[in-house]
Design an enzyme around this catalytic site. Structure first.
Site, mmCIF file in Angstrom:
data_model
loop_
_atom_site.group_PDB
_atom_site.id
_atom_site.type_symbol
_atom_site.label_atom_id
_atom_site.label_comp_id
_atom_site.label_asym_id
_atom_site.label_seq_id
_atom_site.Cartn_x
_atom_site.Cartn_y
_atom_site.Cartn_z
ATOM 1 N N ASP A 187 0.839 -1.237 -0.236
ATOM 2 C CA ASP A 187 -0.021 -0.054 -0.033
ATOM 3 C C ASP A 187 0.868 1.320 -0.120
ATOM 4 O O ASP A 187 2.155 1.309 0.058
ATOM 5 C CB ASP A 187 -0.927 0.144 1.044
ATOM 6 N N ASP A 191 -10.353 3.708 -3.431
ATOM 7 C CA ASP A 191 -11.104 2.339 -2.889
ATOM 8 C C ASP A 191 -12.524 2.072 -3.433
ATOM 9 O O ASP A 191 -13.249 3.376 -3.514
ATOM 10 C CB ASP A 191 -11.091 2.420 -1.210
HETATM 11 C C1 GLA Z 1 -6.193 1.526 1.601
HETATM 12 C C2 GLA Z 1 -6.179 0.508 0.577
HETATM 13 C C3 GLA Z 1 -7.397 -0.458 0.889
HETATM 14 C C4 GLA Z 1 -6.997 -1.148 2.125
HETATM 15 C C5 GLA Z 1 -6.795 -0.173 3.190
HETATM 16 C C6 GLA Z 1 -6.201 -0.739 4.468
HETATM 17 O O1 GLA Z 1 -6.890 2.262 1.348
HETATM 18 O O2 GLA Z 1 -6.655 1.077 -0.870
HETATM 19 O O3 GLA Z 1 -7.793 -1.543 -0.144
HETATM 20 O O4 GLA Z 1 -5.663 -2.104 2.045
HETATM 21 O O5 GLA Z 1 -5.752 1.050 2.889
HETATM 22 O O6 GLA Z 1 -5.854 0.308 5.572
#
Ligand code: GLA
Length: 413
Positions: free
Chosen positions: A149, A204
Site C-alpha cells: 500500500d 477504494d
Molecule cells: C488502503 C487500500 C485499501 C485497504 C486499506 C487498509 O485504503 O486502498 O484497499 O488496504 O488501505 O488500511
C-alpha cells in the site's frame, strides 16, 4: 550496421536485466482469491482467516479457481529487537507461519499486506527501511502474495519504492505475487509491469452502483465510477501484469443484478477476482455469482486481453473481449434506472479491437463472413447464431453476457 546490431543486443540485455528481479509465471491469468478488508477492515484474527479458507473450499470457490486468502491491514504487531516484524499476538496467537501452513494444507495460498511508508493506512508498522527484512520474514512464514500500500509515503517515489520491495521479495527467493496499491496516483500502468503483477488503478471501491463517498482527503467509489476510471488503460494489461480496479463487493449490499453486473465487468476487464464479502454467511445468489464458471472462464482466458467498449447508446454499453480460441465475450450493460429492450443486428456491426495485438493485425469479428454460436452465460442457454439479429431485454443495473463461438471459419480472428 554492426554497431547498430550491438546496440540493439545491448538494449535487449538491459531490458532483460531490468525486469530480472520479478517473479515470472505466477500471475499469467488474473489472480483469484478473497481479501479481508472490504468486510472486516481491522477486525481480523486467525480464526476468521482459517474459516475463510475452509469456506473457500466447501463453497466450491476453490474448485472454480479461487486460490488466495489475503489478509489485509492490521495483522501487525511491533518489530522485535532485531527489526523483524511480528504479528499481533492477540489476534494471531498461533503466529503467521501456522496460519500459512493451515491455508496451504487446504491447497490454497496466503496473502499478506504491508505499506511502502513508515506506517500502513491503519497506522501499523510499514516497510520503509525494512523491506529486505520484511520480505525475509514473509518467506519464512510462507507468504505467497503481498499487497503493498501507499499511505504515509510523502518522501518516496512510487516507482523506486515498488522496485525496492520487488527486489527484496526476489532476494528472499519465495515466489510472491506483488500487488501494487498506490491507487493509480503515479500512473502505475506505465511502470508496474516491471515491478509487480497487478496495480490498483483507482481509489477504494465501495458497495454502491454509482456513488462517490467523500471521506475528506479521499473518496471511495461505486462500481460505475470505477468502471469509467478504467478508460484508456486496457492496453497496459496482459499476462503477468494486470490492471486492478480493486477487490470486489459482490455479496455485500447490492442487488443480485448489480452484483452480477459488477462480477461480469470485472471478468470482462481481466481484473483480479478478489472477493471481499463474508464467505461464511453469503447468500446462495452471491455464491452462484462468484462461482459462475463460464464468466470466470472469460476472466481467466489465456489471451489476457481486456474488453473494450464498442458502442454506447444512452444508458446502454456494448463491450467485447477477444478470447484465445478466436471466440469472443460480449457484455451489454444497462447502467440506467429502467429496463431496456435492445436490438443488435450482427451483420451491421463491425467489431474491431481498437488496439490489440498490433496495428495491422487487429482482432475483428467480421460478422458478415463469420458465423458465431451465441451462449447466454447467466441464463445458461443457447441463443442461436449471429445470422439472426438479437433482441433482448436488459434489466436496470444489469448485464447480459454472451460467449460467441465461431462456427464458420472463412476469416481469421
Ligand atoms: C488502503 C487500500 C485499501 C485497504 C486499506 C487498509 O485504503 O486502498 O484497499 O488496504 O488501505 O488500511
Amino acid at each position: 550496421m554492426k554497431t547498430k546490431k550491438i546496440a540493439a543486443i545491448g538494449i535487449l540485455l538491459l531490458s532483460v536485466q531490468a525486469s530480472a528481479n520479478k517473479f515470472e509465471g505466477i500471475a499469467e491469468t488474473p489472480p483469484m482469491g478473497w481479501n479481508s478488508w472490504n468486510t472486516f477492515a481491522c477486525d481480523i484474527n486467525e480464526e476468521l482467516i482459517k474459516d475463510m479458507a475452509n469456506v473457500m473450499v466447501s463453497s466450491g470457490m476453490k474448485a472454480v479457481g479461487y486460490e488466495y486468502i489475503n489478509i489485509d491491514d492490521c495483522w501487525h504487531g511491533e518489530r522485535d529487537n532485531n527489526g523483524f516484524i511480528q504479528v499481533d499476538a492477540t489476534r494471531f496467537p498461533s503466529g503467521m507461519k501456522a496460519v500459512a501452513d493451515y491455508v496451504h494444507s487446504k491447497g490454497l495460498k496466503l496473502g499478506i499486506y504491508s505499506d511502502a511508508g513508515d506506517k500502513t493506512c491503519g497506522g501499523k508498522p510499514g516497510s520503509n527501511g525494512y523491506e529486505y527484512q520484511d520480505a525475509l520474514q514473509y518467506a519464512r512464514w510462507g507468504v505467497d502474495y503481498l499487497k503493498y500500500d501507499w499511505c504515509n509515503t510523502e518522501n518516496l517515489k512510487a516507482e523506486g519504492a515498488y522496485r525496492t520491495m520487488r527486489d527484496a521479495l526476489f532476494s528472499a527467493k519465495r515466489p510472491v505475487v506483488l500487488s501494487i496499491c498506490e491507487w493509480g496516483d503515479n500512473k502505475p500502468w506505465l511502470w508496474g509491469e516491471e515491478m509487480g503483477h497487478l496495480w490498483r488503478t483507482t481509489g477504494d471501491i465501495i458497495d454502491c452502483w454509482d456513488c462517490e463517498v467523500d471521506h475528506g482527503t479521499w473518496s471511495s467509489w461505486g462500481i460505475m465510477r470505477i468502471l469509467d476510471m478504467q478508460d484508456g488503460l486496457r492496453q497496459y494489461a496482459g499476462p503477468g501484469h494486470w490492471n486492478d480496479p480493486d477487490m470486489m463487493e459482490v455479496g455485500n449490499s447490492m442487488s443480485v443484478n448489480e452484483d452480477r453486473a459488477h462480477f461480469s465487468i470485472w471478468a470482462m476487464l481481466a481484473a483480479p477476482l478478489i472477493a471481499g464479502n463474508d464467505l461464511r454467511t453469503m447468500s446462495v445468489e452471491a455464491k452462484n455469482t462468484l462461482t459462475n464458471s463460464d464468466i470466470i472462464a472469460i476472466n481467466q482466458d489465456k489471451l489476457g486481453v481486456q474488453a473494450f467498449k464498442y458502442k454506447v447508446e444512452h444508458e446502454m454499453e456494448y463491450w467485447f473481449k477477444p478470447l484465445a480460441d478466436k471466440s469472443w465475450a460480449m457484455m451489454i450493460l444497462n447502467r440506467g434506472e429502467k429496463s431496456q429492450k435492445v436490438h443488435f443486428d450482427w451483420k451491421k456491426e463491425d467489431v474491431v479491437d481498437p488496439f490489440f495485438p498490433v496495428e495491422g493485425n487487429k482482432y475483428k469479428t467480421n460478422f458478415i463472413n463469420s458465423r458465431f454460436q451465441i451462449t447466454d452465460l447467466w441464463n445458461k442457454r443457447s441463443l442461436g447464431t449471429t445470422n439472426k439479429a438479437l433482441t433482448v431485454e436488459v434489466a436496470s443495473h444489469s448485464v447480459v453476457v454472451y460467449r460467441l463461438d465461431k462456427i464458420s471459419n472463412k476469416d481469421k480472428h
